[in-house]
Design an enzyme around this catalytic site. Sequence first.
Site, PDB file in Angstrom:
ATOM      1  N   ASP A  55      45.806  42.174  35.698  1.00 51.07           N
ATOM      2  CA  ASP A  55      45.972  42.820  34.397  1.00 51.07           C
ATOM      3  C   ASP A  55      44.652  42.877  33.619  1.00 51.07           C
ATOM      4  O   ASP A  55      43.723  42.121  33.888  1.00 51.07           O
ATOM      5  CB  ASP A  55      46.976  42.028  33.540  1.00 51.07           C
ATOM      6  N   HIS A 196      44.145  38.069  36.365  1.00 55.77           N
ATOM      7  CA  HIS A 196      43.307  38.944  35.531  1.00 55.77           C
ATOM      8  C   HIS A 196      41.956  39.177  36.195  1.00 55.77           C
ATOM      9  O   HIS A 196      41.234  38.209  36.462  1.00 55.77           O
ATOM     10  CB  HIS A 196      43.127  38.323  34.138  1.00 55.77           C
TER      11      HIS A 196
HETATM   12 NI    NI Z   1      47.460  41.784  29.497  1.00 51.11          NI
END
Ligand code: NI
Length: 252
Positions: A55, A196
């Site tokens: 993400d 991430h």
């Molecule tokens: Ni996010």
Amino acid sequence: MKKRKKKIISPHILLAVTALVLALTILSRSLPDGTRRLNVGASGIGEKAIALTFDDGPSGKTEKLLDGLNEYGAKATFFVIGKNVEKYPVIVRRAYDEGHLIGNHTYDHPRLTLLSPEKAKENIQKSSEIITDVTGTKPYFVRAPYGDITAYQLKYMDAFFVSWSVNGYDWDEESEDKIYNRIMKKAKDGAIILLHDTNECTVNAVLRAIPELQAQGYEFVRVDDLLTRNGNKLAMGIPYRWCEYDNRPVAF
Ligand code: NI
């Protein structure tokens, strides 16, 4: 020579057919979003599959990750932020071209539950258009920032929502080992791991974990392929994760 008899369609049949077509058209238009189904039916996915999802990117760390994924023949999913796509369109195009799934993570990462359904939809739509410009493909898979979205907002979304089953707790983690250990401990068939690609420690940890897990028989697949394996169908407007207990995608 036989004379062909000209066939004339009876006005009654014509009327009935017209009425039927009209009824079907109206019926299909009135179907709620949730009844539109996706059945990609990904084949060739084995018994031990994991979906790595990244993400908040793309970022300056993403290319190193892509190099590593390439090296190990692993596929992943990138839930990108529209404004970062504007900054790094070439990286997103590369990820797309290399067979990864590009998902939508909104334009600028708001907490959607604080927005009206219209504003939430607008934000996702804006990002969707930017991604489509770069990849040529509309991103139907969406992850809400913080996983937060209301059932009311979901009703308005033309998208498949994807949640996660394992949180890497990595976005501000400064220990590569901690992220690596978490991935190794939580890895199991059907896991959708939230990570991430904005954190270099994450990239390093993932690139250590992938070959280890591949040696244990795991393969790394896109989240759309994981969720639709074995012919499982998804409905729009519902957030999904993989159910660890009965081996199928389940709605939250
Ligand atoms: Ni996010």
